[in-house]
Design a protein around this motif. Sequence first.
Motif, short mmCIF file in Angstrom:
data_model
loop_
_atom_site.label_atom_id
_atom_site.label_comp_id
_atom_site.label_asym_id
_atom_site.label_seq_id
_atom_site.Cartn_x
_atom_site.Cartn_y
_atom_site.Cartn_z
N TRP A 65 -11.57 24.01 82.26
CA TRP A 65 -11.34 22.59 82.05
C TRP A 65 -10.39 22.36 80.87
O TRP A 65 -10.51 23.02 79.84
CB TRP A 65 -12.65 21.85 81.77
CG TRP A 65 -13.61 21.82 82.90
CD1 TRP A 65 -14.67 22.67 83.11
CD2 TRP A 65 -13.62 20.91 84.00
NE1 TRP A 65 -15.32 22.35 84.27
CE2 TRP A 65 -14.70 21.26 84.84
CE3 TRP A 65 -12.82 19.81 84.35
CZ2 TRP A 65 -15.00 20.57 86.00
CZ3 TRP A 65 -13.11 19.12 85.51
CH2 TRP A 65 -14.18 19.50 86.33
N ARG A 80 -0.64 19.51 79.68
CA ARG A 80 0.13 20.10 80.77
C ARG A 80 0.73 21.45 80.39
O ARG A 80 0.96 22.29 81.27
CB ARG A 80 1.21 19.11 81.24
CG ARG A 80 0.62 17.96 82.04
CD ARG A 80 1.60 17.37 83.02
NE ARG A 80 2.56 16.52 82.34
CZ ARG A 80 3.57 15.90 82.96
NH1 ARG A 80 3.76 16.05 84.25
NH2 ARG A 80 4.41 15.13 82.28
N LYS A 83 -2.06 23.69 81.19
CA LYS A 83 -2.22 23.75 82.65
C LYS A 83 -1.26 24.79 83.24
O LYS A 83 -1.61 25.52 84.18
CB LYS A 83 -1.96 22.36 83.25
CG LYS A 83 -1.97 22.30 84.77
CD LYS A 83 -3.36 22.46 85.36
CE LYS A 83 -3.31 22.26 86.87
NZ LYS A 83 -4.64 22.43 87.48
N HIS A 88 -5.47 27.32 87.31
CA HIS A 88 -6.74 27.01 87.96
C HIS A 88 -7.59 26.04 87.15
O HIS A 88 -8.57 25.49 87.67
CB HIS A 88 -7.54 28.29 88.19
CG HIS A 88 -8.01 28.95 86.93
ND1 HIS A 88 -7.17 29.64 86.11
CD2 HIS A 88 -9.24 28.99 86.34
CE1 HIS A 88 -7.85 30.10 85.06
NE2 HIS A 88 -9.10 29.71 85.17
N MET A 90 -8.77 22.61 85.38
CA MET A 90 -8.69 21.21 85.80
C MET A 90 -8.33 20.35 84.61
O MET A 90 -9.06 20.30 83.61
CB MET A 90 -10.03 20.76 86.38
CG MET A 90 -10.49 21.56 87.58
SD MET A 90 -9.59 21.11 89.08
CE MET A 90 -10.42 19.57 89.49
N SER A 117 -2.70 10.01 89.08
CA SER A 117 -2.50 11.20 89.90
C SER A 117 -1.91 12.38 89.12
O SER A 117 -1.82 13.48 89.67
CB SER A 117 -1.61 10.87 91.11
OG SER A 117 -0.37 10.33 90.69
N ASP A 120 -5.93 16.23 87.44
CA ASP A 120 -6.69 16.84 88.53
C ASP A 120 -8.02 16.14 88.78
O ASP A 120 -8.54 16.17 89.89
CB ASP A 120 -6.97 18.32 88.21
CG ASP A 120 -5.71 19.13 88.02
OD1 ASP A 120 -4.81 19.03 88.88
OD2 ASP A 120 -5.61 19.84 87.00
N ARG A 121 -8.57 15.52 87.74
CA ARG A 121 -9.88 14.88 87.87
C ARG A 121 -9.94 13.68 86.94
O ARG A 121 -9.56 13.77 85.77
CB ARG A 121 -10.97 15.89 87.49
CG ARG A 121 -12.40 15.39 87.61
CD ARG A 121 -12.95 15.58 89.01
NE ARG A 121 -14.41 15.39 89.00
CZ ARG A 121 -15.30 16.37 88.94
NH1 ARG A 121 -14.90 17.64 88.91
NH2 ARG A 121 -16.59 16.12 88.94
#
Length: 268
Positions: A65, A80, A83, A88, A90, A117, A120-121
């Motif tokens: 996470w 980001r 990320k 993988h 989130m 958007s 991811d969550r």
Amino acid sequence: MPLLVASFFHPDSHTFSYVVHDPATRQAAVIDPVLDYDPDTDVLGGGPLQPLLAYVRQHALDVRWLLETHAHADHVSAGRWLKAQWPHAMLAMGRGIVEVQKTFAPRYALDVPTDGSQFDRLFADGERFALGTLEAEVIAVPGHTSDSVAYRIGDAVFTGDSLFMPDGGTARCDFPGGDPALLYRSIQRLLALPDATRVFICHDYGPGGREVANETTIGEQRARNIHLHAGVSEAEFVATRQARDATLAEPTLMHASVKANLQGGPEP
């Protein structure tokens, strides 16, 4: 087994980032990671990430996470960037980011999606998720910003900017979407947690010249927070917060930070 917490301080923005993990599974989350940013040259730097990355490697952690407490206005998020390091993982924050995007994207003439958007969550208030064998809970704490959330993981809660150390008080509420009465009610939810709950804050400025600090407890906050200790009414808090906010300058990096952080930080 209790949640293990490692903190990383970025002195330029007085920001604490965290790597937290479940010792049973080594599953980990990174909370509020920071990039260097020079407003004069518009240059970003990943220097603050190096000790964080080294810690993850040293402990062989599985980062699942990347958690943001809100779209920060005083530093540029490394969400980001990380990320890209861990595809993988989130990238997540509260659903209130949609409202923040709709408020600020037109102000900055940004041609970006305003539906969240980029993440991811998007968490709803009260939503729960797993970090290994530990359960995490999302607590919406609007007031500083409309998208602010706290993350309660095991016996610890990560409050973002809503609460500072007890001698630092609480966060400002004069940004668009801020509301001191709403912050008062949000903090009451945090103060209802057990006294022994560990509290990890996002910013500290060393009031009175003390060393910077980042960990306290709910019991200490309830007893000693200079703005919102037990017995302070909503009306008293609102008056104190508004008077304080009227003296504060705009954060130096506000415009660059908000533009980037609406989207989880800049592209790597």
